[in-house]
Design a protein around this motif. Structure first.
Motif, PDB file in Angstrom:
ATOM      1  N   PRO A 111       0.835  -1.208   0.000  1.00  0.00           N
ATOM      2  CA  PRO A 111       0.000   0.000   0.000  1.00  0.00           C
ATOM      3  C   PRO A 111       0.866   1.253   0.000  1.00  0.00           C
ATOM      4  CG  PRO A 111       0.115  -0.908   2.213  1.00  0.00           C
ATOM      5  CD  PRO A 111       0.837  -1.892   1.313  1.00  0.00           C
ATOM      6  N   ASN A 112       0.306   2.328  -0.523  1.00  0.00           N
ATOM      7  CA  ASN A 112       1.051   3.586  -0.612  1.00  0.00           C
ATOM      8  C   ASN A 112       0.855   4.390   0.671  1.00  0.00           C
ATOM      9  OD1 ASN A 112       2.451   5.852  -1.358  1.00  0.00           O
ATOM     10  ND2 ASN A 112       1.188   6.336  -3.136  1.00  0.00           N
ATOM     11  N   LEU A 113       1.525   3.973   1.737  1.00  0.00           N
ATOM     12  CA  LEU A 113       1.412   4.672   3.012  1.00  0.00           C
ATOM     13  C   LEU A 113       2.109   6.029   2.973  1.00  0.00           C
ATOM     14  CD1 LEU A 113       2.007   1.721   5.524  1.00  0.00           C
ATOM     15  CD2 LEU A 113      -0.152   2.573   4.570  1.00  0.00           C
ATOM     16  N   PHE A 114       3.064   6.185   2.074  1.00  0.00           N
ATOM     17  CA  PHE A 114       3.772   7.456   1.983  1.00  0.00           C
ATOM     18  C   PHE A 114       2.832   8.588   1.564  1.00  0.00           C
ATOM     19  CE2 PHE A 114       5.803  10.616  -0.755  1.00  0.00           C
ATOM     20  CZ  PHE A 114       6.695  11.177   0.133  1.00  0.00           C
ATOM     21  N   THR A 116      16.152   8.339   7.705  1.00  0.00           N
ATOM     22  CA  THR A 116      17.081   7.344   7.188  1.00  0.00           C
ATOM     23  C   THR A 116      16.306   6.326   6.365  1.00  0.00           C
ATOM     24  OG1 THR A 116      16.848   5.846   9.067  1.00  0.00           O
ATOM     25  CG2 THR A 116      18.507   7.609   9.261  1.00  0.00           C
ATOM     26  N   THR A 117      17.028   5.536   5.598  1.00  0.00           N
ATOM     27  CA  THR A 117      16.366   4.466   4.837  1.00  0.00           C
ATOM     28  C   THR A 117      15.626   3.526   5.774  1.00  0.00           C
ATOM     29  OG1 THR A 117      18.038   4.567   3.090  1.00  0.00           O
ATOM     30  CG2 THR A 117      16.734   2.555   3.240  1.00  0.00           C
ATOM     31  N   ALA A 118      16.248   3.176   6.884  1.00  0.00           N
ATOM     32  CA  ALA A 118      15.614   2.260   7.838  1.00  0.00           C
ATOM     33  C   ALA A 118      14.332   2.863   8.403  1.00  0.00           C
ATOM     34  CB  ALA A 118      16.584   1.911   8.964  1.00  0.00           C
ATOM     35  N   GLN A 119      14.366   4.153   8.710  1.00  0.00           N
ATOM     36  CA  GLN A 119      13.175   4.810   9.240  1.00  0.00           C
ATOM     37  C   GLN A 119      12.059   4.849   8.193  1.00  0.00           C
ATOM     38  OE1 GLN A 119      15.106   8.483  10.339  1.00  0.00           O
ATOM     39  NE2 GLN A 119      15.083   7.975  12.531  1.00  0.00           N
ATOM     40  N   ALA A 120      12.409   5.173   6.947  1.00  0.00           N
ATOM     41  CA  ALA A 120      11.417   5.221   5.883  1.00  0.00           C
ATOM     42  C   ALA A 120      10.848   3.836   5.605  1.00  0.00           C
ATOM     43  CB  ALA A 120      12.034   5.801   4.617  1.00  0.00           C
ATOM     44  N   LEU A 121      11.705   2.821   5.647  1.00  0.00           N
ATOM     45  CA  LEU A 121      11.260   1.452   5.408  1.00  0.00           C
ATOM     46  C   LEU A 121      10.246   1.027   6.459  1.00  0.00           C
ATOM     47  CD1 LEU A 121      11.896  -1.050   3.543  1.00  0.00           C
ATOM     48  CD2 LEU A 121      13.407  -1.827   5.379  1.00  0.00           C
ATOM     49  N   THR A 122      10.531   1.309   7.711  1.00  0.00           N
ATOM     50  CA  THR A 122       9.620   0.951   8.801  1.00  0.00           C
ATOM     51  C   THR A 122       8.324   1.743   8.733  1.00  0.00           C
ATOM     52  OG1 THR A 122      11.471   0.374  10.242  1.00  0.00           O
ATOM     53  CG2 THR A 122       9.368   0.872  11.308  1.00  0.00           C
ATOM     54  N   ARG A 123       8.437   3.011   8.393  1.00  0.00           N
ATOM     55  CA  ARG A 123       7.282   3.910   8.444  1.00  0.00           C
ATOM     56  C   ARG A 123       6.320   3.738   7.270  1.00  0.00           C
ATOM     57  NH1 ARG A 123       8.151  10.329   9.803  1.00  0.00           N
ATOM     58  NH2 ARG A 123       6.012  11.052   9.481  1.00  0.00           N
ATOM     59  N   PHE A 124       6.859   3.452   6.079  1.00  0.00           N
ATOM     60  CA  PHE A 124       6.023   3.470   4.879  1.00  0.00           C
ATOM     61  C   PHE A 124       5.882   2.131   4.168  1.00  0.00           C
ATOM     62  CE2 PHE A 124       8.289   7.734   4.723  1.00  0.00           C
ATOM     63  CZ  PHE A 124       7.258   8.437   5.326  1.00  0.00           C
ATOM     64  N   PRO A 162       5.900   5.408  -4.853  1.00  0.00           N
ATOM     65  CA  PRO A 162       7.301   5.386  -4.424  1.00  0.00           C
ATOM     66  C   PRO A 162       7.632   4.380  -3.337  1.00  0.00           C
ATOM     67  CG  PRO A 162       6.190   7.307  -3.501  1.00  0.00           C
ATOM     68  CD  PRO A 162       5.228   6.681  -4.470  1.00  0.00           C
ATOM     69  N   VAL A 163       6.624   3.839  -2.658  1.00  0.00           N
ATOM     70  CA  VAL A 163       6.913   2.903  -1.556  1.00  0.00           C
ATOM     71  C   VAL A 163       7.676   1.686  -2.069  1.00  0.00           C
ATOM     72  CG1 VAL A 163       5.848   1.368   0.143  1.00  0.00           C
ATOM     73  CG2 VAL A 163       5.021   3.718  -0.115  1.00  0.00           C
ATOM     74  N   ASN A 164       7.329   1.202  -3.278  1.00  0.00           N
ATOM     75  CA  ASN A 164       8.072   0.083  -3.865  1.00  0.00           C
ATOM     76  C   ASN A 164       9.575   0.369  -3.880  1.00  0.00           C
ATOM     77  OD1 ASN A 164       5.699  -1.477  -4.825  1.00  0.00           O
ATOM     78  ND2 ASN A 164       5.401   0.258  -6.186  1.00  0.00           N
ATOM     79  N   TRP A 165       9.906   1.598  -4.183  1.00  0.00           N
ATOM     80  CA  TRP A 165      11.300   1.952  -4.432  1.00  0.00           C
ATOM     81  C   TRP A 165      12.062   2.261  -3.151  1.00  0.00           C
ATOM     82  CZ3 TRP A 165      12.969   1.107  -9.306  1.00  0.00           C
ATOM     83  CH2 TRP A 165      11.955   0.812 -10.227  1.00  0.00           C
ATOM     84  N   ILE A 166      11.366   2.572  -2.075  1.00  0.00           N
ATOM     85  CA  ILE A 166      12.023   2.679  -0.775  1.00  0.00           C
ATOM     86  C   ILE A 166      12.576   1.311  -0.381  1.00  0.00           C
ATOM     87  CG2 ILE A 166      11.669   3.127   1.687  1.00  0.00           C
ATOM     88  CD1 ILE A 166       9.504   5.187   0.845  1.00  0.00           C
ATOM     89  N   ARG A 186      12.894  16.319  -2.648  1.00  0.00           N
ATOM     90  CA  ARG A 186      13.117  14.875  -2.711  1.00  0.00           C
ATOM     91  C   ARG A 186      14.181  14.507  -1.691  1.00  0.00           C
ATOM     92  NH1 ARG A 186       9.018  14.773  -4.630  1.00  0.00           N
ATOM     93  NH2 ARG A 186       8.253  13.903  -6.592  1.00  0.00           N
ATOM     94  N   ARG A 187      13.754  13.779  -0.645  1.00  0.00           N
ATOM     95  CA  ARG A 187      14.703  13.333   0.361  1.00  0.00           C
ATOM     96  C   ARG A 187      15.450  12.110  -0.174  1.00  0.00           C
ATOM     97  NH1 ARG A 187      14.739  17.854   1.615  1.00  0.00           N
ATOM     98  NH2 ARG A 187      16.291  17.292   3.193  1.00  0.00           N
ATOM     99  N   PRO A 188      16.597  11.756   0.417  1.00  0.00           N
ATOM    100  CA  PRO A 188      17.371  10.615  -0.078  1.00  0.00           C
ATOM    101  C   PRO A 188      16.588   9.302  -0.130  1.00  0.00           C
ATOM    102  CG  PRO A 188      18.733  11.955   1.359  1.00  0.00           C
ATOM    103  CD  PRO A 188      17.350  12.531   1.441  1.00  0.00           C
ATOM    104  N   TYR A 189      15.633   9.097   0.773  1.00  0.00           N
ATOM    105  CA  TYR A 189      14.891   7.830   0.751  1.00  0.00           C
ATOM    106  C   TYR A 189      13.918   7.745  -0.429  1.00  0.00           C
ATOM    107  CZ  TYR A 189      10.973  10.337   2.997  1.00  0.00           C
ATOM    108  OH  TYR A 189       9.955  11.216   3.289  1.00  0.00           O
ATOM    109  N   LEU A 190      13.775   8.849  -1.193  1.00  0.00           N
ATOM    110  CA  LEU A 190      12.958   8.846  -2.405  1.00  0.00           C
ATOM    111  C   LEU A 190      13.809   8.893  -3.675  1.00  0.00           C
ATOM    112  CD1 LEU A 190      10.201  11.372  -1.277  1.00  0.00           C
ATOM    113  CD2 LEU A 190       9.986   8.882  -1.434  1.00  0.00           C
ATOM    114  N   ALA A 191      15.112   8.776  -3.532  1.00  0.00           N
ATOM    115  CA  ALA A 191      16.006   8.938  -4.685  1.00  0.00           C
ATOM    116  C   ALA A 191      15.736   7.908  -5.769  1.00  0.00           C
ATOM    117  CB  ALA A 191      17.464   8.848  -4.233  1.00  0.00           C
ATOM    118  N   ALA A 192      15.449   6.672  -5.408  1.00  0.00           N
ATOM    119  CA  ALA A 192      15.302   5.612  -6.400  1.00  0.00           C
ATOM    120  C   ALA A 192      14.118   5.829  -7.314  1.00  0.00           C
ATOM    121  CB  ALA A 192      15.168   4.254  -5.703  1.00  0.00           C
ATOM    122  N   SER A 193      13.051   6.409  -6.791  1.00  0.00           N
ATOM    123  CA  SER A 193      11.837   6.544  -7.594  1.00  0.00           C
ATOM    124  C   SER A 193      11.767   7.851  -8.350  1.00  0.00           C
ATOM    125  CB  SER A 193      10.596   6.416  -6.701  1.00  0.00           C
ATOM    126  OG  SER A 193      10.581   7.432  -5.708  1.00  0.00           O
TER     127      SER A 193
END
Length: 355
Positions: A132-135, A151-159, A176-180, A238-245
């Protein structure tokens, strides 16, 4: 100054490129029509084998300061970042560090076990994971989220660990959640920050010196505009945890070079190339990290890697004939319709419009 009425007409889906007659004309004819009818400003580049043989710049990169658009002006490339990310993942697959079809928990042992056993990198890279797109829900509730460092870990846990909304692969859900999650996997297997890994594995080997992350926006980059008269800048945080998408910026020459080296040379192995260009979601023409469209050119069907970028006021197209005969790059920062940008690129490649 741009014709604002023309820009608005284009945004409403103006069929200004509705015939294939443009194919017989010099590119200037196509560009002139698009500038006249859609109010385009930005960069147009055509070429082959990674080198431009036609370049046209129109209008301003920075409207207020009257800084003209130049061939090497950086623009935020939005979702074309997904393509660069996918190339990085495929290079890691070639090294045996990632597997497109292994359970996600192989790359991320600490990920939520029940969903991690059903998720794969393939489903993440083609936006069909079921996550789901929690972001977006949080971003709508808290407009300051995009100015908040995580951080990536924080974004991964949160979204990125919500209950699956559908079985992975069942449908397309572009967010973008897929890409986090992909960022987390790349960082785990390389032991490097994501942006450093992409730089080392993909950008530097491809010689993309003018390509980098937009959270530390490249010097001289074109700002984004919501409107042009009067100029109304549109933030593109665009924060670093969104860089991939959608977190990179680049130039037309860099994108043209990248398309040639990735699609036409042995930068990727044959198997990686096959994975990159295999359409996973036919209804969307979506492969891994981008689309593969089938164009009709001079009566023949020609597959083309089709990378598009749309964020804030940025609109981009990187279209590359997979027979290696032509590449088109379009870069715009004034919020034109993406559909109209695709039509523009089709006309420049001499493709017959879709019915």
């Amino acid at each position: 100054m741009l014709n604002r009425r023309a820009v608005l007409r284009a945004g409403a889906g103006l069929p200004l490129l509705s015939t294939s007659a443009f194919a017989a004309h010099h590119p200037d004819t196509v560009v002139d029509a698009f500038v006249r009818d859609a109010g385009f400003q930005g960069v147009v580049m055509l070429g082959r084998a990674g080198k431009a043989d036609y370049v046209r710049t129109v209008g301003y990169a920075d409207i207020e300061a009257k800084v003209p658009a130049k061939a090497d002006t950086p623009y935020a490339i939005a979702s074309i970042s997904k393509w660069l990310t996918t190339v990085t993942v495929l290079k890691l697959m070639e090294r045996g560090l990632l597997d497109l079809d292994a359970p996600l928990t192989r790359a991320l042992p600490d990920y939520r076990a029940d969903t991690g056993a059903r998720l794969t990198l393939r489903r993440l890279l083609c936006n069909a994971s079921g996550l789901p797109n929690l972001f977006i829900a949080e971003a709508k509730a808290d407009p300051t989220l995009l100015q908040t460092d995580l951080t990536t870990a924080q974004a991964l846990t949160r979204f990125s660990q919500g209950d699956l909304a559908f079985e992975p692969g069942a449908r397309f859900d572009y967010h973008p959640v897929n890409w986090i999650v992909v960022i987390a996997a790349v960082e785990r297997v390389t032991g490097m920050p994501f942006q450093a890994a992409v730089r080392s594995i993909t950008l530097d080997p491809l010689g993309l010196k003018a390509t980098g992350a937009t959270d530390a926006m490249l010097e001289g980059a074109a700002p984004s505009y919501r409107t042009v008269n009067p100029p109304d800048r549109w933030r593109n945080d665009r924060r670093p945890y969104l860089a991939a998408s959608g977190g990179y910026a680049s130039t037309a020459p860099d994108l043209m070079r990248a398309a040639h080296l990735v699609f036409d040379t042995d930068f990727l192995t044959g198997e990686s190339h096959r994975q990159l260009t295999h359409v996973e979601v036919p209804a969307e023409d979506y492969a891994l990290g981008g689309r593969v469209r089938r164009l009709t050119i001079e009566g023949r069907t020609v597959p083309a890697g089709w990378e598009t970028g749309r964020t804030a006021g940025y609109r981009l197209v990187l279209g590359h004939r997979l027979d290696g005969r032509r590449t088109v790059v379009l870069m715009n920062n004034t919020a034109l319709s993406q559909k109209t940008m695709d039509q523009f690129a089709d006309a420049l490649l001499g493709a017959t419009p879709r019915a």
